[in-house]
Design a protein around this motif. Structure first.
Motif, short mmCIF file in Angstrom:
data_model
loop_
_atom_site.label_atom_id
_atom_site.label_comp_id
_atom_site.label_asym_id
_atom_site.label_seq_id
_atom_site.Cartn_x
_atom_site.Cartn_y
_atom_site.Cartn_z
N TYR A 232 -16.00 -4.27 7.29
CA TYR A 232 -15.14 -3.27 7.61
C TYR A 232 -14.43 -3.05 6.40
O TYR A 232 -14.33 -3.73 5.57
CB TYR A 232 -13.99 -3.81 8.72
CG TYR A 232 -13.49 -2.69 8.91
CD1 TYR A 232 -13.54 -1.87 10.00
CD2 TYR A 232 -11.73 -2.75 8.63
CE1 TYR A 232 -12.59 -0.82 10.56
CE2 TYR A 232 -11.00 -1.85 8.86
CZ TYR A 232 -11.23 -0.85 9.89
OH TYR A 232 -10.34 -0.19 10.47
N VAL A 233 -14.12 -1.63 5.87
CA VAL A 233 -13.20 -1.30 4.63
C VAL A 233 -12.00 -0.63 5.34
O VAL A 233 -12.31 0.15 6.04
CB VAL A 233 -14.00 -0.82 3.82
CG1 VAL A 233 -13.01 -0.31 2.60
CG2 VAL A 233 -15.11 -1.32 3.30
N LEU A 234 -11.07 -1.08 5.06
CA LEU A 234 -9.50 -0.42 5.37
C LEU A 234 -9.00 0.22 4.11
O LEU A 234 -8.71 -0.47 3.22
CB LEU A 234 -8.57 -1.46 6.13
CG LEU A 234 -7.47 -0.75 6.47
CD1 LEU A 234 -7.58 0.00 7.87
CD2 LEU A 234 -6.42 -2.02 7.10
N ALA A 235 -8.81 1.45 4.11
CA ALA A 235 -7.86 2.15 3.21
C ALA A 235 -6.67 2.02 3.33
O ALA A 235 -6.10 2.33 4.49
CB ALA A 235 -8.38 3.60 2.89
N ASN A 236 -5.72 1.71 2.33
CA ASN A 236 -4.22 1.55 2.71
C ASN A 236 -3.58 2.74 2.89
O ASN A 236 -3.72 3.61 2.05
CB ASN A 236 -3.66 0.81 1.42
CG ASN A 236 -2.44 0.02 1.70
OD1 ASN A 236 -1.69 0.56 2.75
ND2 ASN A 236 -2.23 -1.20 1.10
N ARG A 237 -2.76 2.73 3.77
CA ARG A 237 -2.20 4.11 4.16
C ARG A 237 -0.69 4.08 3.57
O ARG A 237 -0.07 5.19 3.80
CB ARG A 237 -2.11 4.55 5.76
CG ARG A 237 -3.52 4.54 6.17
CD ARG A 237 -3.56 5.28 7.51
NE ARG A 237 -3.11 4.40 8.38
CZ ARG A 237 -3.43 3.26 9.25
NH1 ARG A 237 -4.82 3.04 8.76
NH2 ARG A 237 -2.97 2.56 10.16
N LEU A 238 -0.28 3.17 3.17
CA LEU A 238 1.18 2.93 2.50
C LEU A 238 1.16 3.69 1.23
O LEU A 238 0.29 3.80 0.73
CB LEU A 238 1.51 1.61 2.15
CG LEU A 238 1.82 0.51 3.62
CD1 LEU A 238 2.07 -0.83 3.13
CD2 LEU A 238 2.98 1.07 4.29
N PRO A 239 2.41 4.33 0.85
CA PRO A 239 2.66 4.78 -0.20
C PRO A 239 2.23 4.10 -1.62
O PRO A 239 2.48 2.72 -1.31
CB PRO A 239 4.09 5.24 -0.36
CG PRO A 239 4.76 4.22 0.59
CD PRO A 239 3.73 4.08 1.83
N ARG A 240 1.85 4.53 -2.45
CA ARG A 240 1.37 3.65 -3.81
C ARG A 240 2.49 2.67 -4.17
O ARG A 240 2.39 1.46 -4.38
CB ARG A 240 0.99 4.44 -4.93
CG ARG A 240 0.33 3.59 -6.08
CD ARG A 240 -1.16 4.12 -6.46
NE ARG A 240 -1.28 3.22 -7.63
CZ ARG A 240 -2.44 3.53 -8.02
NH1 ARG A 240 -3.34 4.43 -7.98
NH2 ARG A 240 -2.78 2.76 -9.23
N ASP A 241 3.59 3.34 -4.37
CA ASP A 241 4.76 2.37 -4.67
C ASP A 241 5.71 1.72 -3.56
O ASP A 241 6.74 2.30 -3.09
CB ASP A 241 5.95 3.18 -5.48
CG ASP A 241 5.44 3.15 -7.03
OD1 ASP A 241 4.64 2.58 -7.52
OD2 ASP A 241 5.61 4.51 -7.47
N ARG A 242 5.09 0.75 -3.14
CA ARG A 242 5.42 0.05 -1.74
C ARG A 242 6.39 -0.71 -2.03
O ARG A 242 6.64 -1.54 -3.25
CB ARG A 242 4.33 -0.21 -0.79
CG ARG A 242 3.44 -1.25 -1.48
CD ARG A 242 2.13 -1.19 -0.75
NE ARG A 242 1.31 0.05 -1.29
CZ ARG A 242 -0.04 -0.23 -1.44
NH1 ARG A 242 -0.68 -1.33 -1.41
NH2 ARG A 242 -0.76 0.93 -1.63
N THR A 243 7.36 -1.12 -1.34
CA THR A 243 8.33 -2.18 -1.15
C THR A 243 8.23 -3.10 -0.05
O THR A 243 7.14 -3.03 0.77
CB THR A 243 9.81 -1.51 -0.98
OG1 THR A 243 9.84 -1.13 0.50
CG2 THR A 243 10.24 -0.65 -2.03
N LEU A 244 8.77 -4.11 -0.12
CA LEU A 244 8.82 -5.20 0.93
C LEU A 244 9.14 -4.73 2.32
O LEU A 244 8.70 -5.20 3.13
CB LEU A 244 9.43 -6.65 0.44
CG LEU A 244 8.86 -7.53 -0.72
CD1 LEU A 244 9.54 -8.63 -0.97
CD2 LEU A 244 7.32 -7.99 -0.13
N GLU A 245 10.02 -3.91 2.27
CA GLU A 245 10.59 -3.21 3.49
C GLU A 245 9.53 -2.59 4.16
O GLU A 245 9.40 -2.47 5.49
CB GLU A 245 11.80 -2.63 3.04
CG GLU A 245 13.09 -2.95 3.04
CD GLU A 245 13.09 -3.73 1.48
OE1 GLU A 245 12.51 -3.31 0.66
OE2 GLU A 245 13.68 -4.90 1.76
#
Lengths: 279, 254
Positions: A232-245
């Motif tokens: 399975y391959v999951l593409a990250n949907r978070l913004p590229r500059d992500r924070t711990l929050e």
């Protein structure tokens, strides 16, 4: 040599690292032990790929194959348009064990790769390169310390600097944060994100920590149980500059649930067709 | 204060040991042929001071020569065993067997084989008795090197030789010096074995033997003390070398 181009968007970029139909087995006294079975993975230039999967599914074998330290029984590893048949100096590696050389200070530990591949660099250039990296990971002022004088997290930072000293095109990380406590680990994630902003490399991260993969990677490859294939391959949907929050937001939570379900499938504890775990 | 303690503590220990020894002989009223007291030794030292210097030097240089041979051979064998499992499995029983043979039995064989070559025979015994710990420690040091250490350089395309010089060799130094501390004492025993057993020998061992023949008991004890002193000197030379080359392995006291 691959020309220095700004990192294109992972989805459309040509593959920088490509694993083609890799099958591999270890020879043991009890007969061959298959670890990888027809594995195909593509990683774009400048991308960050995390590989997760059950224990003992051949994740570390994967790093040795990409580094050219081992050749697969079948299939090929391509790196920057060339087939990998032996180790090449465009690769940097860091492991769970920081393996710093106890008889050298931190600065000279970081300079180690440049003694092998940086022979055209002057001594002063090598040193300033090492100092620059150490400053980037917050180890300014620790250049003259021995590894034994540093904490586990600091040693791992130094190990990352060493892996990047010779400006490798590919950074291979084999569970580098696995032995650290939870708080130090999150610090190191942010250090890793900073290194990624400042340096150009394509990264492969082997990890057991799903949150780590979601925080750091663009793509997360879930391997099946041994012999492993890409399940399975999951593409990250978070913004590229992500924070711990962001890690506590709904997108991350949803991705983590998907990954956890896929791991359970890999372990044979959940049927592949079932809906995601109790949601 | 700390340096003072470092020097005073062993000196006081030695003084106490000598005092206890003197008291033991005095309290039992032992004659010198049963046991000589420390106070009997000074005259013996003084009477034979020329011989002590000459023979002491002979014993010293032969021991060092034997040990040097043991280092070259032991490191060589250890390297081969450390890098090749097949070689290690193959020659280990041979080495163990060789090491198990009491070297006192080798002395007459060597003396017959190389008649009159007293220096060489002595050096050979010192060498044979002392190379084993060095070979074993180097081979263990190399074979237990974590694969990651190799990989960080191998992944850059470094040769086996580079890995050896930059990582394997320095990483093995603490084990090597640990073995050297054992070997230096063993080499010393080997030298004296040859010197005592072989006829017409030289060195402190021969002086001991002549003390025995002429029933000069204080001389025999004086030789033992001289040997102990030489042993201490050699041992601390190794310790000093260890501090210089492998001092990093010692953790700062916390």
């Amino acid at each position: 040599m691959t020309p220095e181009t700004p990192a294109p968007t992972p989805a459309t970029a040509p593959a920088h690292i490509e694993l083609r139909e890799i099958t591999h087995a270890y020879k043991t006294d009890a007969g061959p032990l298959p670890v990888l079975d027809n594995l195909n993975v593509k990683m774009a230039m400048g991308s960050f790929t995390a590989v997760v999967g059950p224990s003992g599914c051949g994740k570390s074998t994967l790093t040795r194959l990409i580094a050219g330290l081992m050749r697969p029984d079948e299939g090929q590893v391509w790196l920057g348009g060339r087939m990998v048949t032996s180790p090449r100096p465009t690769v940097g590696m860091a492991f769970q064990n920081p393996v710093l050389l106890e008889w050298r200070n931190i600065l000279r530990n970081v300079m180690l790769p440049l003694e092998i591949v940086g022979q055209r660099m002057s001594k002063a250039d090598r040193e300033s390169r090492a100092r620059e990296l150490l400053a980037l990971v917050g180890l300014e002022g620790f250049e003259d310390k021995r590894p034994s004088e540093l904490s586990g997290g600091m040693r791992q930072r130094a190990s990352l600097c060493r892996a990047l000293a010779h400006r490798p095109e590919v950074l291979i990380l084999d569970e580098p944060f696995g032995a650290l406590d939870a708080f130090t680990r999150e610090d190191l994630w942010q250090t890793m994100a900073r290194l990624r902003r400042e340096e150009n490399f394509t990264a492969v991260l082997i990890t057991h920590d799903l949150r780590e993969s979601v925080f750091l990677a663009d793509n997360i490859v879930v391997l099946s149980g041994r012999p492993a294939t890409s399940q399975y391959v999951l593409a990250n949907r978070l913004p590229r500059d992500r924070t711990l929050e962001d890690m506590y937001g709904p997108i991350a939570t949803d991705m983590l649930a998907t990954l956890r379900h896929q791991i359970q499938v890999a372990q044979g504890r959940a049927p592949a067709t079932a809906a995601k775990a109790a949601e | 204060m700390n340096t003072l303690r470092k020097f005073m503590a062993p000196l006081i220990a030695i003084a106490l040991f000598l005092a206890g020894w003197e008291w033991l002989v005095w309290a039992n009223g032992w004659p010198t042929y049963k046991m000589a007291a420390p106070s009997d030794l000074w005259p013996a030292f003084w009477k034979f001071r020329g011989l002590f210097l000459e023979y002491g030097w002979q014993t010293l240089w032969r021991t060092v020569a034997g040990l040097a041979l043991a280092i070259v051979f032991g490191v060589g064998v250890g390297m081969v065993m450390g890098f090749s499992r097949t070689v290690r499995d193959g020659i280990y029983p041979l080495l163990v067997g060789f090491n198990a043979v009491p070297k006192a039995t080798v002395v007459p064989i060597l003396a017959l084989m190389f008649v009159g070559q007293h220096d060489m025979n002595t050096i050979l015994v010192a060498f044979m008795i002392s190379f084993f710990p060095i070979a074993v420690s180097v081979s263990i040091g190399l074979s237990t090197l974590e694969p990651e250490y190799r990989d960080i350089l191998r992944s850059l395309g470094a040769s086996q030789l580079t890995v050896f010089w930059k990582i394997a060799l320095p990483k093995t130094l603490p084990e090597f010096f640990g073995a050297l501390k054992v070997s230096v004492t063993l080499a010393f025993i080997g030298t004296n074995l040859m010197e005592i057993i072989s006829p017409h020998g030289r060195g402190l061992g021969a002086l001991f033997d002549s003390g025995k023949i002429s029933s000069d008991y204080p001389l025999m004890f004086a030789v033992l003390i001289a040997l102990a002193l030489l042993g201490i000197v050699l041992y601390y030379i190794v310790v000093a070398l260890e501090k210089t080359f492998a001092g990093w392995a010692e953790r700062a006291p916390t």
